[in-house]
Motif scaffolding. Structure first.
Motif, PDB file in Angstrom:
ATOM      1  N   PHE A 100       0.845  -1.206   0.000  1.00 35.09           N
ATOM      2  CA  PHE A 100       0.000   0.000   0.000  1.00 35.09           C
ATOM      3  C   PHE A 100       0.878   1.254   0.000  1.00 35.09           C
ATOM      4  O   PHE A 100       0.729   2.145  -0.843  1.00 35.09           O
ATOM      5  N   ASP A 101       1.837   1.308   0.931  1.00 38.69           N
ATOM      6  CA  ASP A 101       2.703   2.494   1.029  1.00 38.69           C
ATOM      7  C   ASP A 101       3.559   2.649  -0.233  1.00 38.69           C
ATOM      8  O   ASP A 101       3.782   3.754  -0.718  1.00 38.69           O
ATOM      9  N   GLN A 102       4.002   1.515  -0.764  1.00 40.40           N
ATOM     10  CA  GLN A 102       4.843   1.602  -1.969  1.00 40.40           C
ATOM     11  C   GLN A 102       4.027   2.041  -3.188  1.00 40.40           C
ATOM     12  O   GLN A 102       4.524   2.758  -4.048  1.00 40.40           O
ATOM     13  N   GLU A 103       2.745   1.623  -3.238  1.00 42.14           N
ATOM     14  CA  GLU A 103       1.877   2.061  -4.339  1.00 42.14           C
ATOM     15  C   GLU A 103       1.650   3.577  -4.268  1.00 42.14           C
ATOM     16  O   GLU A 103       1.642   4.259  -5.281  1.00 42.14           O
ATOM     17  N   LEU A 104       1.453   4.094  -3.051  1.00 46.81           N
ATOM     18  CA  LEU A 104       1.253   5.545  -2.901  1.00 46.81           C
ATOM     19  C   LEU A 104       2.519   6.294  -3.317  1.00 46.81           C
ATOM     20  O   LEU A 104       2.453   7.345  -3.962  1.00 46.81           O
ATOM     21  N   ALA A 105       3.675   5.725  -2.971  1.00 48.16           N
ATOM     22  CA  ALA A 105       4.941   6.360  -3.350  1.00 48.16           C
ATOM     23  C   ALA A 105       5.132   6.300  -4.873  1.00 48.16           C
ATOM     24  O   ALA A 105       5.662   7.224  -5.487  1.00 48.16           O
ATOM     25  N   ARG A 106       4.653   5.198  -5.470  1.00 47.84           N
ATOM     26  CA  ARG A 106       4.759   5.049  -6.929  1.00 47.84           C
ATOM     27  C   ARG A 106       3.934   6.133  -7.637  1.00 47.84           C
ATOM     28  O   ARG A 106       4.364   6.714  -8.620  1.00 47.84           O
ATOM     29  N   ARG A 107       2.726   6.390  -7.075  1.00 47.65           N
ATOM     30  CA  ARG A 107       1.891   7.455  -7.659  1.00 47.65           C
ATOM     31  C   ARG A 107       2.595   8.800  -7.546  1.00 47.65           C
ATOM     32  O   ARG A 107       2.507   9.648  -8.417  1.00 47.65           O
ATOM     33  N   ALA A 108       3.298   9.008  -6.427  1.00 47.29           N
ATOM     34  CA  ALA A 108       4.032  10.269  -6.238  1.00 47.29           C
ATOM     35  C   ALA A 108       5.164  10.365  -7.272  1.00 47.29           C
ATOM     36  O   ALA A 108       5.336  11.392  -7.930  1.00 47.29           O
ATOM     37  N   ALA A 109       5.906   9.257  -7.419  1.00 39.66           N
ATOM     38  CA  ALA A 109       7.025   9.260  -8.373  1.00 39.66           C
ATOM     39  C   ALA A 109       6.523   9.529  -9.792  1.00 39.66           C
ATOM     40  O   ALA A 109       7.151  10.264 -10.562  1.00 39.66           O
TER      41      ALA A 109
END
Ligand SMILES: Cc1cc2nc3c(=O)[nH]c(=O)nc-3n(C[C@H](O)[C@H](O)[C@H](O)COP(=O)(O)OP(=O)(O)OC[C@H]3O[C@@H](n4cnc5c(N)ncnc54)[C@H](O)[C@@H]3O)c2cc1C
Length: 395
Positions: A100-109
């Motif tokens: 979940f946290d990595q997906e949110l970071a992916r959206r940010a990237a």
């Protein structure tokens, strides 16, 4: 190095704020002290169905299970059943929090945000008192990075707020200490999140059992720091697990200990700086759930910071739009739930049992505070006195 915005922390609040600021055109950097986003997991991993309506995550890799609802058990075992829609913020899905946290970071990237790992913020750069950036320790090397706005998204132990002279002190009565096992070989009969209340079971908090598939479950406890002593959370949790037949053959695959602020929100804005997520104490004081607030309020933070970059106005006055907007969305609820938390703290196990007995047949579809209180008092008139503080809250 110079950025428009530096976000300290890559949890959900940091990644969402970073994403929306970048989408508004800001040049954004996230600094994260960990080596991997989302790990170690410090979460019960429950989140509300609200997430379905938000454009925050792609795909379903982050979903471990879709919940049908929640069951709340009083100390004598009386059960109150709630649908997922009625059960609040932690019972729509059980998630894989690391993904979940990595997906949110992916959206940010994807929105253009730069991410620096192994980068611990160790102080703010200031020039004659004005915040100019962040001092970091990056792979054991100290570096200064300049930015116009700093976002403190550094979680419950936040230092960023303190560095900006915001009072972030958490009293023991406003902090839940938590312990949790992820157990395998568990007999998860259905997709319900279970909560167990009681002064003896979990003083000032509760035990939760969140199924993560048919034979895995997160089994955790949160107890108020002011009512507990060292090692007590794990001890009470072990006792609970030992008594429950679902866990007769269970083995742990993960253990975690952490803390959750259950406080009133604090000041969140200074010149060139704002706080989001647990750093801003945006956690529901009753349930200890913070994820939906991180997403909802992180979006507001990102939008306001994006506007500040467009207008090049980083003053406290300008950034106060953020505080006004989060107060509109969650301010009232946070204050009310803090007072409910305090009222619940005064209740003994007998009162919890009476409450559950009154509510076990209540139609939660018609939920309103007043009708709820009426239902409670009808069955157990002595509850009237104990619930008086709640009636004041509902007025
Ligand atoms: C045991 C437990 C169970 C929970 N269960 C639930 C639940 O089921 N549902 C729910 O909604 N909420 C739950 N919560 C609360 C939820 O986990 C938090 O509200 C949420 O993680 C807050 O997100 P955040 O982005 O504000 O902070 P965090 O997720 O804590 O992220 C902060 C980030 O900042 C980084 N950081 C900190 N200091 C620095 C620094 N100086 N420099 C660089 N990086 C730094 C950290 O490494 C971390 O990655 C639970 C919490 C605990 C402890």
């Amino acid at each position: 190095m110079k950025y428009d915005v530096i976000v300290v922390g890559s949890g959900p609040a940091g990644s969402v704020t970073a994403r929306f600021a970048a989408e508004a055109g800001a040049k954004v950097l996230i600094v994260e002290r960990r080596q991997e986003i989302g790990t170690p997991v410090l979460c019960g991993e429950g989140i509300s169905r609200k997430i379905d309506d938000w454009d925050m995550l792609e795909g379903t890799r982050w979903i471990a299970g879709r919940m049908e609802g929640a069951r709340i058990y009083s100390p004598d075992g009386t059960m109150v059943k709630l649908s997922a829609d009625m059960a609040g913020n932690e019972t729509g899905y059980v998630i894989y929090r690391d993904i979940f946290d990595q997906e949110l970071a992916r959206r940010a990237a994807k929105a253009g945000v730069k991410i620096m790992m192994n980068a611990q913020a160790i102080g703010l750069l200031k020039d004659e008192g004005k915040i100019k950036g962040v001092k970091i320790n990056h792979f054991d090397e100290e570096r200064d990075i300049e930015a116009d706005v700093i976002i403190g998204a550094d979680g419950v132990e936040s230092k960023v707020g303190k560095w900006a002279d915001i009072d972030t002190t958490l009293k023991p009565k406003d902090l839940e200490t938590c312990a949790q096992y992820t157990l395998t070989n568990v007999d998860c009969k259905d997709a319900y999140c279970d909560f167990y209340l009681g002064k003896k079971i979990a003083p000032g908090g509760y035990i939760w059992v969140f199924p993560k598939g048919k034979d895995v479950a997160n089994v955790g406890i949160g107890i108020l720091a002011s009512l507990s002593e060292a090692g007590m959370a794990k001890k009470l949790l072990d006792e609970f697990i030992a008594k429950d037949s679902r866990f007769a053959h269970a083995e742990p695959v993960r253990f975690l200990a952490g803390a959750v602020p259950v406080a009133n929100p604090i000041e969140t804005v200074r010149d060139n700086l704002i706080l989001v997520g647990d750093a801003a104490r945006h956690v529901d004081p009753i349930t200890g759930g913070g994820l939906t607030h991180c997403l909802e309020i992180g979006k507001i933070a990102g939008e306001v910071v994006g506007k500040a970059v467009q207008t090049q106005d980083f003053s406290q006055d300008f950034l106060m739009e953020y505080e006004m907007r989060w107060k509109e969305v969650i301010g009232k609820k946070m204050k009310r739930n803090y007072r409910v938390k305090e009222t619940l703290l005064d209740m003994d196990d007998k009162t919890f049992n009476m409450l559950a007995d009154s509510l076990k047949d209540y139609k939660f579809e018609e939920l309103s505070t007043l009708s709820l209180i009426k239902a409670l008092v009808l069955k157990h008139p002595t509850l009237l006195m104990k619930l008086r503080p709640l009636m004041k809250i509902s007025e």
